[in-house]
Enzyme design. Structure first.
Site: not given
Ligand code: NAP
Ligand code: MG
Length: 500
Positions: A205, A279, A313, A410
Site C-alpha cells: 500500500k 523503518e 527520515c 521530527e
Molecule cells: P505515516 O503517517 O506513518 O504513514 C505511512 C504509511 O502508513 C502511509 O501509507 C499511511 O497511509 C499508512 N498508515 C497510516 N495509518 C496507518 C495504520 N494505522 N496502519 C497501517 N498503515 C497506516 O507516515 P508518513 O507521514 O507517510 O511518512 C513520514 C514518516 O515516515 C516520517 O516519520 C519519516 O521519518 C518516516 N520515514 C522513515 C523512513 C525510514 O526508512 N526509516 C523512510 C521514509 C520515511 P496514508 O498515507 O494513506 O495515511
C-alpha cells in the site's frame, strides 16, 4: 548532488564534479524533462492478481499536485474486501513463485529494473507531479536508485544459499508492505525488490497522497510478465494500511512511516507470529567540528536538510556545530540558503519544490511557531514563493536548546535547528540525546575522530564528510524509536527469509 551548488561557485570552479550516484549515469535524460509526458491515466484502479480492478465500494479519491493544488488523477479506495482479494491472489501465487529457480526469479526482477529505466523520464515527471519534489531529484535520484535496487536484488535471487550458507533460506510467504509519501517509488523498490528476490509475494500500500508511481509500477509488472498475484498494489488511506498490516494471511509486515503509526503496528502485530520490520522517523545530528573544511560542510548541511524539502527520515535536521566555528558556519549558511531556488518542481533549476500536502505544511508551520515561541532565533530565506501551491521557505533556527520542540520532534520540512558544543564528549551526548537513532553526520579532518564518533553515535547510518548518500548494497535502518530491521545489503535480505 540533490541540492545544486549556487551559480557563483559553479562558474568559479573548473573541476568536473565527482559523480554522486553510482547508478545515476546509467542512461541519459532529455535535457528538458519538464516537457516529458508522464502518461497519467485519469483514473487508477487497484492492481490485484495481475489485473487492474475497480474497488468493490466503487469509491475513488483524488491525488493532488502540491504545486498547483489541483487533482492529477483519481485513485481507487481499497477497503477490507479488496485487501482480502489482494492477499488471496498473493497467497495463491506464493508457492509457485517460491519454487521457481532463483535464476528465473532474477530474470523477472532484472526485467522490472530495465523497464523502469526505459520509462525513467515518465516516472520522474509523474513522481514530481504527484509529490512535489524537484524534477532534478526524481530524475537523478529517486528513479535511478529505484532501478538500482531492482538490479541489485535481481543479482541475489540465485545466490541466497551463498548469502546464508548452511541456513536453508526460505521465504516467509505473503508480505504486507506499507510505505510513506516522501520517496514513493524508491520506498516501493526498497520493499518489493528484496521480497521478490527471496521468493515472497507482496501486497503493498502506497501513501494516500502519492500512489501514482506505484500504479505505474504495476503497469511495468504486467509488462514484465510477472506471474499474476506476485505483486499486488492496494491504494487508500490509513484504514487500508491497517487492513494490510492486520490481515491474517500476512506472514511478514514491512512498514516505513511515522513512529506513531509504527507503534500502533507493533501493538497490533504482537502475538500474531508475524515477522515485523519498522523503518520509522529520525532527528539526525549533523556534527561539524572546528577542523572540518567549512565550505564543504556547508554544502553537506544544505543537502542534509533541504534535499526533498526536508521530507527525509534521515535528514540532518539538528546541526551540532563546534562553538569556535559556529558564527562562521551560520554566516555561510544564511548566504547559502538565500540563493536556493524554491518553486516549480518541474523546473530543472529548482532546489526546493512543493511541500507534499497542506497537512504537512501546517505541521511544519506549527513547529516553526513553537521554535519562535520557545526563544530560538529564526532566519528565513527571502525568496519569492509561487502564489499557488504549498511552499515553505528554507529556515534556520540558531540558539536552539535541547529542550525545544524543534530539537526533539521530527519537523519533516526545510527547517534546520542549530545547536553548539565545545567538546567531543558534549557532541556525542547531545547527538544521542534523542528518542530516534536513524542517521548522523560527522565533519572533521581527523580519521580517528570519525571512527570514534561512528562507534559512539547510536545511529543506524553514520556519514563522514558527506550526507544523504545511498547505495543498495548498504544496509539502512534505525535504533530506538527509528525502528528495527534493515533495508539494503545482505542485512536487508535477511529480514525477508526464514533461516534454520
Ligand atoms: P505515516 O503517517 O506513518 O504513514 C505511512 C504509511 O502508513 C502511509 O501509507 C499511511 O497511509 C499508512 N498508515 C497510516 N495509518 C496507518 C495504520 N494505522 N496502519 C497501517 N498503515 C497506516 O507516515 P508518513 O507521514 O507517510 O511518512 C513520514 C514518516 O515516515 C516520517 O516519520 C519519516 O521519518 C518516516 N520515514 C522513515 C523512513 C525510514 O526508512 N526509516 C523512510 C521514509 C520515511 P496514508 O498515507 O494513506 O495515511
Ligand atoms: Mg499527490
Amino acid at each position: 548532488m540533490p541540492v545544486a551548488a549556487p551559480k557563483k561557485s559553479r562558474s568559479t570552479s573548473r573541476r568536473r564534479p565527482e559523480p554522486e550516484l553510482i547508478f545515476g549515469d546509467l542512461w541519459e535524460f532529455d535535457p528538458a524533462p519538464e516537457s516529458a509526458d508522464p502518461r497519467l491515466a485519469e483514473r487508477y484502479q487497484l492492481f490485484i492478481g495481475g489485473r487492474f480492478v475497480a474497488p468493490k465500494s466503487g469509491k475513488y479519491f483524488p491525488s493532488i499536485n502540491p504545486a498547483t493544488e489541483k487533482p492529477i488523477a483519481e485513485i481507487a479506495l481499497a477497503a477490507a474486501k479488496d485487501v482480502d482479494a489482494a492477499y488471496a491472489a498473493a497467497a495463491e501465487a506464493a508457492p509457485r513463485w517460491a519454487r521457481l529457480p532463483g535464476a528465473e526469479r532474477g530474470k523477472y526482477i532484472y526485467r522490472l529494473a530495465r523497464l523502469l529505466q526505459d520509462r525513467a523520464r515518465e516516472f520522474a515527471v509523474a513522481e514530481t507531479l504527484d509529490g512535489g519534489k524537484p524534477i532534478r531529484e526524481s530524475r537523478d535520484f529517486d528513479v535511478p536508485m529505484a532501478a538500482a535496487h531492482f538490479f541489485y536484488h535481481a543479482g541475489w535471487a540465485d545466490k541466497l544459499a551463498y548469502a546464508f550458507p548452511g541456513a536453508d533460506p526460505q521465504p516467509h510467504g505473503v508480505v504486507g508492505q506499507v510505505i510513506p509519501w516522501n520517496f514513493p517509488l524508491l520506498m516501493l523498490a526498497w520493499k518489493i525488490a528484496p521480497a521478490l528476490a527471496t521468493g515472497n509475494t507482496v501486497v503493498l500500500k502506497p501513501a494516500e497522497t502519492t500512489s501514482v508511481t506505484a500504479l505505474k509500477f504495476a503497469e511495468i509488472v504486467r509488462e514484465a510478465g510477472l506471474p499474476p498475484g506476485v505483486v499486488n498494489i492496494v491504494t487508500g488511506a490509513g484504514e487500508t494500511g491497517a487492513a494490510v498490516v492486520n490481515h491474517p494471511a500476512a506472514a511478514k509486515v514491512a512498514f516505513t512511516g511515522s513512529t506513531d503509526v509504527g507503534k500502533l503496528i507493533m501493538r497490533s502485530t504482537a502475538g500474531t507470529g508475524k515477522k515485523l520490520t519498522l523503518e520509522l522517523g529520525g532527528k539526525a545530528a549533523n556534527i561539524v567540528f572546528e577542523d572540518a573544511p567549512l565550505d564543504q560542510a556547508v554544502e553537506g548541511i544544505v543537502n542534509g536538510i533541504f534535499f526533498n524539502q526536508g521530507h527525509v527520515c534521515c535528514a540532518g535536521s539538528r546541526l551540532l556545530v563546534q562553538e569556535s566555528v559556529a558564527d562562521a558556519v551560520l554566516r555561510r549558511l544564511r548566504n547559502r540558503i538565500d540563493v536556493l531556488r524554491v518553486g516549480n518542481p518541474l523546473d530543472k533549476n529548482t532546489d526546493i519544490g512543493a511541500i507534499n500536502s497542506k497537512e504537512q505544511l501546517n505541521k511544519i508551520a506549527g513547529l516553526v511557531k513553537a521554535g519562535q515561541r520557545e526563544g530560538a532565533a529564526m532566519y528565513q530565506s527571502k525568496c519569492r514563493l509561487p502564489r499557488t501551491g504549498w511552499y515553505f521557505r528554507p529556515t534556520l533556527f540558531s540558539g536552539v536548546e535541547q529542550s525545544h520542540r524543534i530539537a526533539r520532534e521530527e519537523i519533516f520540512g526545510p527547517v534546520l535547528s542549530i545547536l553548539t558544543f565545545r567538546t567531543v564528549a558534549e557532541a556525542v551526548e547531545k547527538a544521542n540525546n534523542t528518542a530516534y537513532g536513524l542517521s548522523a553526520g560527522v565533519w572533521t579532518e581527523k580519521g580517528s575522530r570519525i571512527l570514534k564518533m561512528s562507534t559512539a553515535l547510536k545511529a543506524g547510518v553514520v556519514w563522514a564528510n558527506t550526507y544523504n548518500k545511498f547505495d543498495p548494497t548498504s544496509p539502512f535502518g534505525g535504533y530506538k524509536e527509528s525502528g528495527f530491521g534493515r533495508e539494503g545489503g545482505k542485512h536487508g535480505l535477511a529480514d525477508y527469509v526464514k533461516l534454520t
